[in-house]
Structure formats: structure tokens, C-alpha cells
Design an enzyme around this catalytic site. Structure first.
Site, PDB file in Angstrom:
ATOM      1  N   GLU A 144       3.039  -1.784   5.408  1.00 42.98           N
ATOM      2  CA  GLU A 144       4.264  -2.387   4.870  1.00 42.98           C
ATOM      3  C   GLU A 144       5.345  -1.340   4.591  1.00 42.98           C
ATOM      4  OE1 GLU A 144       1.211  -3.088   3.811  1.00 42.98           O
ATOM      5  OE2 GLU A 144       0.941  -2.679   1.702  1.00 42.98           O
TER       6      GLU A 144
ATOM      7  N   LYS B 237     -10.388  -2.545  -0.991  1.00 47.89           N
ATOM      8  CA  LYS B 237     -10.849  -2.447   0.407  1.00 47.89           C
ATOM      9  C   LYS B 237     -12.367  -2.333   0.468  1.00 47.89           C
ATOM     10  CE  LYS B 237      -6.637  -2.813   0.579  1.00 47.89           C
ATOM     11  NZ  LYS B 237      -6.189  -4.252   0.513  1.00 47.89           N
TER      12      LYS B 237
ATOM     13  N   ASP C 281      -7.033  -9.264   0.741  1.00 48.63           N
ATOM     14  CA  ASP C 281      -6.065  -8.174   0.525  1.00 48.63           C
ATOM     15  C   ASP C 281      -6.320  -7.466  -0.797  1.00 48.63           C
ATOM     16  OD1 ASP C 281      -2.421  -7.952   0.230  1.00 48.63           O
ATOM     17  OD2 ASP C 281      -3.899  -6.558   1.072  1.00 48.63           O
TER      18      ASP C 281
ATOM     19  N   ASP D 145      -6.037  -7.905   5.505  1.00 47.31           N
ATOM     20  CA  ASP D 145      -4.966  -6.905   5.541  1.00 47.31           C
ATOM     21  C   ASP D 145      -5.574  -5.503   5.492  1.00 47.31           C
ATOM     22  OD1 ASP D 145      -2.180  -5.921   3.412  1.00 47.31           O
ATOM     23  OD2 ASP D 145      -2.366  -5.905   5.595  1.00 47.31           O
ATOM     24  N   ASN D 146      -4.808  -4.511   5.955  1.00 49.15           N
ATOM     25  CA  ASN D 146      -5.139  -3.087   5.776  1.00 49.15           C
ATOM     26  C   ASN D 146      -6.400  -2.615   6.478  1.00 49.15           C
ATOM     27  OD1 ASN D 146      -4.227  -4.049   2.586  1.00 49.15           O
ATOM     28  ND2 ASN D 146      -2.920  -2.733   3.810  1.00 49.15           N
TER      29      ASN D 146
HETATM   30  C1  77K Z   1      -5.251  -1.409  -7.618  1.00 49.17           C
HETATM   31  N1  77K Z   1      -5.287  -2.459  -6.639  1.00 49.17           N
HETATM   32  C2  77K Z   1      -5.077  -3.760  -6.865  1.00 49.17           C
HETATM   33  N2  77K Z   1      -5.174  -4.422  -5.719  1.00 49.17           N
HETATM   34  C3  77K Z   1      -5.465  -3.532  -4.766  1.00 49.17           C
HETATM   35  C4  77K Z   1      -5.721  -3.873  -3.349  1.00 49.17           C
HETATM   36  N3  77K Z   1      -4.705  -3.446  -2.407  1.00 49.17           N
HETATM   37  C5  77K Z   1      -4.649  -2.174  -1.999  1.00 49.17           C
HETATM   38  O1  77K Z   1      -5.366  -1.334  -2.477  1.00 49.17           O
HETATM   39  C6  77K Z   1      -3.633  -1.799  -0.945  1.00 49.17           C
HETATM   40  C7  77K Z   1      -3.286  -0.452  -0.788  1.00 49.17           C
HETATM   41  C8  77K Z   1      -2.329  -0.065   0.167  1.00 49.17           C
HETATM   42  C9  77K Z   1      -1.969   1.360   0.319  1.00 49.17           C
HETATM   43  C10 77K Z   1      -1.842   2.186  -0.798  1.00 49.17           C
HETATM   44  C11 77K Z   1      -1.502   3.517  -0.645  1.00 49.17           C
HETATM   45  C12 77K Z   1      -1.255   4.034   0.625  1.00 49.17           C
HETATM   46  F1  77K Z   1      -0.897   5.325   0.768  1.00 49.17           F
HETATM   47  C13 77K Z   1      -1.377   3.226   1.735  1.00 49.17           C
HETATM   48  C14 77K Z   1      -1.742   1.901   1.596  1.00 49.17           C
HETATM   49  C15 77K Z   1      -1.715  -1.031   0.980  1.00 49.17           C
HETATM   50  C16 77K Z   1      -2.072  -2.366   0.830  1.00 49.17           C
HETATM   51  O2  77K Z   1      -1.500  -3.343   1.617  1.00 49.17           O
HETATM   52  C17 77K Z   1      -3.027  -2.758  -0.112  1.00 49.17           C
HETATM   53  O3  77K Z   1      -3.352  -4.093  -0.181  1.00 49.17           O
HETATM   54  C18 77K Z   1      -5.513  -2.276  -5.326  1.00 49.17           C
HETATM   55 MG    MG Z   2      -2.605  -5.129   1.574  1.00 50.44          MG
END
Ligand code: 77K
Ligand code: MG
Length: 214
Positions: free
Chosen positions: A199, A144, A141, A169-170
Site C-alpha cells: 500500500e 501474518k 489481513d 493480504d501481504n
Molecule cells: C499490530 N498489528 C495489528 N494488525 C496487524 C496486521 N497487519 C500488519 O501487520 C501489516 C503490516 C504491513 C507492513 C508493515 C511494515 C512494513 F514495513 C511493511 C508492511 C502491511 C500490511 O498491509 C499489514 O496488514 C499488525
Molecule cells: Mg495488510
């Protein structure tokens, strides 16, 4: 310096949940994210799918890539059998600092090893740092664009065994196309998509469960 969203999430946990009660911590975070400020936790809908996979695998050793505020860390650790360990890797020190407090508030610190640093550097150290032979379950998670590289690194480091489960995830939103293509086409994995939603929203997203065949 004002507070950050992870700090406001932590305050909401300490205000609206019971110390030592993981379910109340999960509910407090979900309420905060649904009614106050959206945050990128796996959330309640995908979280229930995660719960089902954790219960099915019943891991002795689990790995999480991307701790963020510790929401999925708490979801996983609360279901682990006695004597089992969850190792969670987080690159961002500010997130790690909040997650450490959320995990402690839930009373799960004895089951969780939170390690700060880049997953690409830490994965090759898992055996020497924690005496890990292999992971029964890996919840992916984090960034990406690191999913594929880190899945292959886990293979190369001999950290997956026949039957190890990767849960990502995602895979739709934000999306991980090269990872999906790999696990769905590689003869070394049996992969299945669990359709859900991003989410706290109505946007499509989902989890990909991939069993390593050895
Ligand atoms: C900075 N950073 C530190 N950890 C991470 C890794 N996680 C993600 O990037 C992540 C992003 C989104 C998401 C963000 C914006 C949007 F419009 C739609 C979805 C959802 C998630 O569930 C995620 O896990 C990023
Ligand atoms: Mg996620």
C-alpha cells in the site's frame, strides 16, 4: 498524551470526507496515507483487487480478520448486497475504537459487526455468537503469523463450504510463507496470486485468492 496515528487518520476522515459516503471515506484515508502518514491499510491498488473479488463472490456472510482502522471494512461493506453481514475481528482495542467510528461515519454500521478479541478464541464462537453457518468470503489481513492457524481453524470449525473464498493480504510483504505454501499445495484449495504493491509504495506485494474445494 499526544494523538496516535489511527486517531489522526480518523480526524482526517471526519475533516475530509462526507458522512454517509463510503467512497469519500476511502479517498480521504488514501490521501492521508499517501500524503501525510503511511498506515497499513490494504490501500487503493490492492483495494481495487479486493473490490473485484467481493463483487464476484457477492457474499451473504463475510469475515475480516484484522480491522485496523476500518478501511477495508468500509471497502467490503459498501459492496455488500442488502441483508448481508460483514463480521470483522480486531485484537487491539485502540484500533477497534477508531474503526468503529470510521465505519459509523461511512454509514455502514448496520452491515458490520466489529468484535474485539483474539481471532483464535473468536472464530470457534462465530456460530453461537452470530448464527453463522459458513462464510462465503474471508479477508485475511491480521498478524501474518496467524494466517495459517486461523485458516485451518475455520476449516475445523466447519465455517468454510465448497466455494468459500479466502483472500489474504501481504503474502509477499511482510509475507506469509507458511500460509502460502499451505494453500498452494493443499488439494483442498484452488489458489491464485494477484500481483500488486505494498500500500502507497512501489514495493512488491500481492493478494492470494484461495477457493476452498470442500
Ligand atoms: C499490530 N498489528 C495489528 N494488525 C496487524 C496486521 N497487519 C500488519 O501487520 C501489516 C503490516 C504491513 C507492513 C508493515 C511494515 C512494513 F514495513 C511493511 C508492511 C502491511 C500490511 O498491509 C499489514 O496488514 C499488525
Ligand atoms: Mg495488510
Amino acid at each position: 498524551m499526544g494523538s496516535t496515528r489511527p486517531q489522526r487518520l480518523l480526524r482526517a476522515v471526519q475533516k475530509n470526507s462526507t458522512r454517509g459516503d463510503p467512497q469519500s471515506v476511502i479517498s480521504a484515508i488514501d490521501h492521508f496515507c499517501r500524503h501525510k502518514e503511511w498506515a497499513m491499510n490494504v490501500g487503493d491498488e490492492k483495494g481495487s483487487i479486493l473490490d473485484g473479488v467481493v463483487s464476484e463472490v457477492n457474499p451473504s456472510t463475510a469475515l475480516e480478520l484484522g480491522t485496523y482502522c476500518g478501511y477495508s471494512t468500509v471497502r467490503i461493506a459498501r459492496l455488500l448486497p442488502p441483508g448481508s453481514q460483514l463480521i470483522t475481528l480486531e485484537f487491539n482495542p485502540a484500533y477497534a475504537a477508531v474503526a468503529k467510528q470510521v465505519i459509523a461515519w461511512a454509514g455502514l454500521q448496520d452491515k458490520v459487526q466489529l468484535v474485539e478479541g483474539p481471532s483464535g478464541d473468536l472464530i470457534p464462537q462465530m456460530k453461537e455468537l452470530f448464527g453463522v453457518k459458513s462464510f462465503d468470503l474471508v479477508f485475511i489481513d491480521h498478524w501474518k503469523d496467524r494466517y495459517l492457524a486461523d485458516a485451518q481453524l475455520l476449516e475445523e470449525c466447519g465455517l468454510l463450504r465448497k466455494g468459500s473464498v479466502l483472500l489474504a493480504d501481504n503474502v509477499i510483504c511482510p509475507g506469509t510463507p507458511e500460509y502460502l505454501e499451505y494453500v498452494r499445495n493443499s488439494p483442498r484449495y484452488e489458489s491464485r496470486y494477484f500481483k500488486s504493491h505494498l500500500e502507497y509504495t512501489q514495493a512488491e506485494d500481492g493478494l492470494e485468492k484461495s477457493v476452498f474445494l470442500g
